[in-house]
Write a protein that holds these residues in place. Structure first.
Motif, PDB file in Angstrom:
ATOM      1  N   PRO A  87       7.956 -34.513  55.009  1.00 17.21           N
ATOM      2  CA  PRO A  87       7.425 -35.221  53.712  1.00 17.21           C
ATOM      3  C   PRO A  87       8.248 -36.187  53.437  1.00 17.21           C
ATOM      4  O   PRO A  87       9.684 -36.171  53.470  1.00 17.21           O
ATOM      5  CB  PRO A  87       7.020 -34.020  52.675  1.00 17.21           C
ATOM      6  CG  PRO A  87       8.048 -32.988  53.242  1.00 17.21           C
ATOM      7  CD  PRO A  87       8.407 -32.892  54.521  1.00 17.21           C
ATOM      8  N   CYS A  88       7.700 -37.109  52.661  1.00 21.65           N
ATOM      9  CA  CYS A  88       8.633 -38.420  52.219  1.00 21.65           C
ATOM     10  C   CYS A  88       9.506 -37.799  50.865  1.00 21.65           C
ATOM     11  O   CYS A  88      10.548 -38.664  50.570  1.00 21.65           O
ATOM     12  CB  CYS A  88       7.790 -39.586  51.673  1.00 21.65           C
ATOM     13  SG  CYS A  88       6.834 -39.383  50.129  1.00 21.65           S
ATOM     14  N   ARG A  89       9.178 -36.934  50.185  1.00 17.53           N
ATOM     15  CA  ARG A  89       9.635 -36.498  48.934  1.00 17.53           C
ATOM     16  C   ARG A  89       9.949 -37.343  47.828  1.00 17.53           C
ATOM     17  O   ARG A  89      10.599 -37.405  46.761  1.00 17.53           O
ATOM     18  CB  ARG A  89      11.205 -35.913  49.510  1.00 17.53           C
ATOM     19  CG  ARG A  89      11.162 -34.762  50.479  1.00 17.53           C
ATOM     20  CD  ARG A  89      12.296 -33.969  50.303  1.00 17.53           C
ATOM     21  NE  ARG A  89      11.997 -32.801  51.195  1.00 17.53           N
ATOM     22  CZ  ARG A  89      11.970 -31.515  50.849  1.00 17.53           C
ATOM     23  NH1 ARG A  89      12.043 -31.378  49.671  1.00 17.53           N
ATOM     24  NH2 ARG A  89      11.556 -30.537  51.871  1.00 17.53           N
ATOM     25  N   SER A  90       9.014 -38.569  47.903  1.00 18.25           N
ATOM     26  CA  SER A  90       9.095 -39.520  46.781  1.00 18.25           C
ATOM     27  C   SER A  90       7.838 -39.763  46.490  1.00 18.25           C
ATOM     28  O   SER A  90       7.767 -40.383  45.186  1.00 18.25           O
ATOM     29  CB  SER A  90       9.995 -40.707  47.310  1.00 18.25           C
ATOM     30  OG  SER A  90       9.253 -41.280  48.168  1.00 18.25           O
ATOM     31  N   CYS A  91       6.582 -39.431  46.950  1.00 18.74           N
ATOM     32  CA  CYS A  91       5.255 -39.924  46.545  1.00 18.74           C
ATOM     33  C   CYS A  91       4.926 -38.659  45.399  1.00 18.74           C
ATOM     34  O   CYS A  91       5.490 -37.663  45.120  1.00 18.74           O
ATOM     35  CB  CYS A  91       4.396 -39.710  47.806  1.00 18.74           C
ATOM     36  SG  CYS A  91       3.957 -38.181  48.312  1.00 18.74           S
ATOM     37  N   TYR A  92       3.700 -39.365  44.976  1.00 19.99           N
ATOM     38  CA  TYR A  92       2.762 -38.381  43.777  1.00 19.99           C
ATOM     39  C   TYR A  92       3.014 -36.786  44.133  1.00 19.99           C
ATOM     40  O   TYR A  92       3.493 -36.134  43.296  1.00 19.99           O
ATOM     41  CB  TYR A  92       1.942 -39.001  43.585  1.00 19.99           C
ATOM     42  CG  TYR A  92       0.751 -37.928  42.783  1.00 19.99           C
ATOM     43  CD1 TYR A  92       0.699 -38.264  41.221  1.00 19.99           C
ATOM     44  CD2 TYR A  92      -0.202 -37.078  43.167  1.00 19.99           C
ATOM     45  CE1 TYR A  92       0.091 -37.415  40.317  1.00 19.99           C
ATOM     46  CE2 TYR A  92      -0.844 -36.425  42.391  1.00 19.99           C
ATOM     47  CZ  TYR A  92      -0.692 -36.465  40.927  1.00 19.99           C
ATOM     48  OH  TYR A  92      -1.595 -35.754  40.211  1.00 19.99           O
ATOM     49  N   TRP A  93       2.471 -36.763  45.214  1.00 20.01           N
ATOM     50  CA  TRP A  93       2.436 -35.075  45.800  1.00 20.01           C
ATOM     51  C   TRP A  93       3.622 -34.353  45.928  1.00 20.01           C
ATOM     52  O   TRP A  93       4.073 -33.352  45.547  1.00 20.01           O
ATOM     53  CB  TRP A  93       1.457 -34.886  46.975  1.00 20.01           C
ATOM     54  CG  TRP A  93       0.100 -35.216  46.488  1.00 20.01           C
ATOM     55  CD1 TRP A  93      -0.979 -34.582  45.853  1.00 20.01           C
ATOM     56  CD2 TRP A  93      -0.714 -36.600  46.647  1.00 20.01           C
ATOM     57  NE1 TRP A  93      -2.231 -35.131  45.738  1.00 20.01           N
ATOM     58  CE2 TRP A  93      -1.876 -36.573  46.113  1.00 20.01           C
ATOM     59  CE3 TRP A  93      -0.255 -37.552  47.300  1.00 20.01           C
ATOM     60  CZ2 TRP A  93      -2.816 -37.493  45.987  1.00 20.01           C
ATOM     61  CZ3 TRP A  93      -1.142 -38.765  47.110  1.00 20.01           C
ATOM     62  CH2 TRP A  93      -2.377 -38.805  46.442  1.00 20.01           C
ATOM     63  N   CYS A  94       4.748 -35.254  46.600  1.00 19.50           N
ATOM     64  CA  CYS A  94       6.113 -34.652  46.975  1.00 19.50           C
ATOM     65  C   CYS A  94       6.762 -34.127  45.606  1.00 19.50           C
ATOM     66  O   CYS A  94       7.328 -33.333  45.404  1.00 19.50           O
ATOM     67  CB  CYS A  94       6.874 -35.454  47.938  1.00 19.50           C
ATOM     68  SG  CYS A  94       6.380 -35.699  49.363  1.00 19.50           S
ATOM     69  N   ARG A  95       6.637 -35.043  44.407  1.00 17.45           N
ATOM     70  CA  ARG A  95       7.289 -34.920  43.320  1.00 17.45           C
ATOM     71  C   ARG A  95       6.713 -33.603  42.730  1.00 17.45           C
ATOM     72  O   ARG A  95       7.303 -33.255  41.580  1.00 17.45           O
ATOM     73  CB  ARG A  95       6.986 -36.253  42.431  1.00 17.45           C
ATOM     74  CG  ARG A  95       8.106 -37.314  43.177  1.00 17.45           C
ATOM     75  CD  ARG A  95       8.726 -38.097  42.192  1.00 17.45           C
ATOM     76  NE  ARG A  95       7.662 -39.198  42.321  1.00 17.45           N
ATOM     77  CZ  ARG A  95       7.763 -40.421  41.221  1.00 17.45           C
ATOM     78  NH1 ARG A  95       8.443 -40.305  40.431  1.00 17.45           N
ATOM     79  NH2 ARG A  95       6.966 -41.250  41.558  1.00 17.45           N
ATOM     80  N   ILE A 101       0.580 -32.242  51.751  1.00 14.74           N
ATOM     81  CA  ILE A 101      -0.593 -33.062  51.382  1.00 14.74           C
ATOM     82  C   ILE A 101       0.040 -34.492  51.292  1.00 14.74           C
ATOM     83  O   ILE A 101      -0.747 -35.254  50.883  1.00 14.74           O
ATOM     84  CB  ILE A 101      -1.664 -32.926  50.414  1.00 14.74           C
ATOM     85  CG1 ILE A 101      -0.923 -32.181  49.180  1.00 14.74           C
ATOM     86  CG2 ILE A 101      -2.503 -31.776  51.084  1.00 14.74           C
ATOM     87  CD1 ILE A 101      -2.135 -31.817  48.190  1.00 14.74           C
ATOM     88  N   CYS A 102       1.442 -34.569  51.512  1.00 16.37           N
ATOM     89  CA  CYS A 102       1.765 -35.840  51.418  1.00 16.37           C
ATOM     90  C   CYS A 102       1.453 -36.851  52.209  1.00 16.37           C
ATOM     91  O   CYS A 102       1.374 -36.605  53.371  1.00 16.37           O
ATOM     92  CB  CYS A 102       3.578 -35.595  51.551  1.00 16.37           C
ATOM     93  SG  CYS A 102       4.255 -37.272  52.015  1.00 16.37           S
ATOM     94  N   PRO A 103       0.763 -38.010  51.941  1.00 14.95           N
ATOM     95  CA  PRO A 103       0.024 -39.027  52.615  1.00 14.95           C
ATOM     96  C   PRO A 103       1.150 -39.638  53.770  1.00 14.95           C
ATOM     97  O   PRO A 103       0.765 -39.937  54.661  1.00 14.95           O
ATOM     98  CB  PRO A 103      -0.243 -39.991  51.818  1.00 14.95           C
ATOM     99  CG  PRO A 103       0.190 -39.746  50.658  1.00 14.95           C
ATOM    100  CD  PRO A 103       0.980 -38.580  50.547  1.00 14.95           C
ATOM    101  N   ASN A 104       2.472 -39.522  53.491  1.00 18.22           N
ATOM    102  CA  ASN A 104       3.584 -40.353  54.395  1.00 18.22           C
ATOM    103  C   ASN A 104       3.800 -39.192  55.592  1.00 18.22           C
ATOM    104  O   ASN A 104       4.523 -39.582  56.394  1.00 18.22           O
ATOM    105  CB  ASN A 104       4.408 -40.783  53.729  1.00 18.22           C
ATOM    106  CG  ASN A 104       4.152 -41.505  52.517  1.00 18.22           C
ATOM    107  OD1 ASN A 104       3.397 -42.546  52.735  1.00 18.22           O
ATOM    108  ND2 ASN A 104       4.441 -41.450  51.185  1.00 18.22           N
ATOM    109  N   ARG A 105       3.627 -37.997  55.250  1.00 10.92           N
ATOM    110  CA  ARG A 105       4.038 -36.962  56.431  1.00 10.92           C
ATOM    111  C   ARG A 105       3.446 -36.919  57.799  1.00 10.92           C
ATOM    112  O   ARG A 105       4.157 -36.994  58.430  1.00 10.92           O
ATOM    113  CB  ARG A 105       3.726 -35.582  55.456  1.00 10.92           C
ATOM    114  CG  ARG A 105       4.426 -34.577  56.093  1.00 10.92           C
ATOM    115  CD  ARG A 105       4.148 -33.277  55.749  1.00 10.92           C
ATOM    116  NE  ARG A 105       2.474 -32.827  55.958  1.00 10.92           N
ATOM    117  CZ  ARG A 105       2.349 -32.035  56.993  1.00 10.92           C
ATOM    118  NH1 ARG A 105       3.394 -31.402  57.380  1.00 10.92           N
ATOM    119  NH2 ARG A 105       1.048 -31.844  57.584  1.00 10.92           N
TER     120      ARG A 105
HETATM  121 ZN   LIG Z   1       5.369 -37.695  49.983  1.00  8.49          ZN
END
Ligand SMILES: [Zn+2]
Ligand SMILES: [Zn+2]
Length: 349
Positions: A87-95, A101-105
């Motif tokens: 996961p990107c660990r910086s989007c809305y869901w990751c935070r 459900i991270c869209p960048n994952r």
């Molecule tokens: Zn993310």
């Protein structure tokens, strides 16, 4: 290097591909074992989700073969288990910690598109080793480690559920994920687990893993709902884990769950399912999707290394790479009795 490429519906070809070149921050892993996932079989059979040109395989263990610059977490020679996405660990869901459900994952997952080759190959390139590589602990074999990914999905499902001690749980489908849910429920806290399964072989494994009752929905027929209600004092199951992914299973979940109960959908559905929203509404049933996992991977590796999981009951067969199609994919399509087939990524011809 050798790689098994999906070239069409029900067609996988062993091809020679250039060995991936690792860039800064990346790692090359020599694959030791890779499990065949239900979603790989969906891709092979129907092309669902997985496009032609993909090297599939995302349930793997291996040995670090090369590391790029600025990789500090592993060294060549380390035995590792691979988590197939980052996961990107910086989007809305990751935070919020909702990594699955991270869209960048999606862009990082190996083995589901031709841009990110998976592990049915001699080598696999890992772009985010800090998040995706876990050192194999002593006590855990490389083959058994290939179960870490499906077990982390099952643990994620249990975590997302409202499960509490004493609940009566129904698990539909005793495949890899359904059996893993059963084992985790039996491991963490006491509960009554009723399993629905049509294969005799899988039913036997469910029993060995401690299922309180295993029913065959085909032989129960129309009496199934009444049977479940009789077994639960006229209440219904507190929750249902739908791990089958066939329309009948969702219908059965709706029939057998108690009013105010919860249905966890983990099975991969290829079709849409018609059901009564009125039934859902007036019985206040909650339906929850479960996808991939958050941070359960490390915990599953520890459970596996501690011998808490009966891995031998889950691995139906171990095959070599040259048998991937006939002894792997085709057999999984032909037989409902197989749970997990693990491929030893050697002997290509
Ligand atoms: Zn993310
Ligand atoms: Zn999988």
């Amino acid at each position: 290097m050798k790689a098994a490429v999906l070239v069409g519906l029900r067609r996988i070809e062993i091809q020679n591909k250039p060995k991936p070149v690792v860039e800064s921050g990346e790692v090359l892993v020599k694959v030791e074992y890779c499990g065949i996932c239900g979603s790989d079989v969906h891709g092979y059979q129907n092309g669902i989700v997985i496009p032609v040109g993909t090297v599939m395989g995302h349930e793997l263990s291996g040995v670090v073969s090369e590391v790029g610059r600025e990789v500090y977490s592993v060294r060549p020679g380390d035995h590792v288990v691979v988590k197939p996405s980052a996961p990107c660990r910086s989007c809305y869901w990751c935070r919020k910690g909702q990594y699955s459900i991270c869209p960048n994952r999606r862009k990082t997952i190996i083995g589901v598109n031709p841009e990110n080759d998976g592990a049915f190959a001699e080598y696999v390139r890992i772009r985010y080793p800090g998040q995706m590589l876990f050192k194999l602990p002593s006590g855990l074999g490389a083959k058994e480690a290939a179960l870490a990914e499906p077990f982390s999905v099952a643990l994620h499902g249990v975590r997302l559920s409202r499960f509490k001690s004493g609940d009566c749980v129904m698990v539909i489908g005793a495949g890899m994920i359904g059996l893993a849910v059963l084992q985790l429920l039996k491991l963490v806290r006491t509960s009554k687990v009723i399993v629905l399964e049509i294969s005799e072989e899988k039913s036997r494994v469910a029993q060995a893993l401690g299922a309180d009752l295993v029913l065959n929905p085909l032989s129960e027929g129309g009496g199934l709902r009444d049977r479940i209600f009789d077994l639960t004092g006229g209440i219904g199951a507190d929750m249902v884990f739908d791990c089958a992914g066939v329309p009948m299973a969702f219908q059965t979940s709706m029939d057998c769950v108690k009013s105010g109960g919860q249905i966890l959908v983990i099975g991969v559905y290829e079709q849409n399912v018609p059901f009564s929203l009125y039934n859902l509404l007036h019985r206040e049933i909650e339906v929850k999707g479960v996808y991939s996992s958050y941070d359960e991977f490390q915990e599953v590796i520890e459970l596996l290394a501690d011998g808490k999981i009966d891995t031998h009951l889950f691995i139906s067969d171990t095959i070599s790479a040259k048998g991937l199609v006939e002894k792997g994919f085709e057999r999984l399509l032909a037989s409902k009795d197989l749970i997990k087939i693990v491929v030893r990524m050697d002997e290509w011809q």
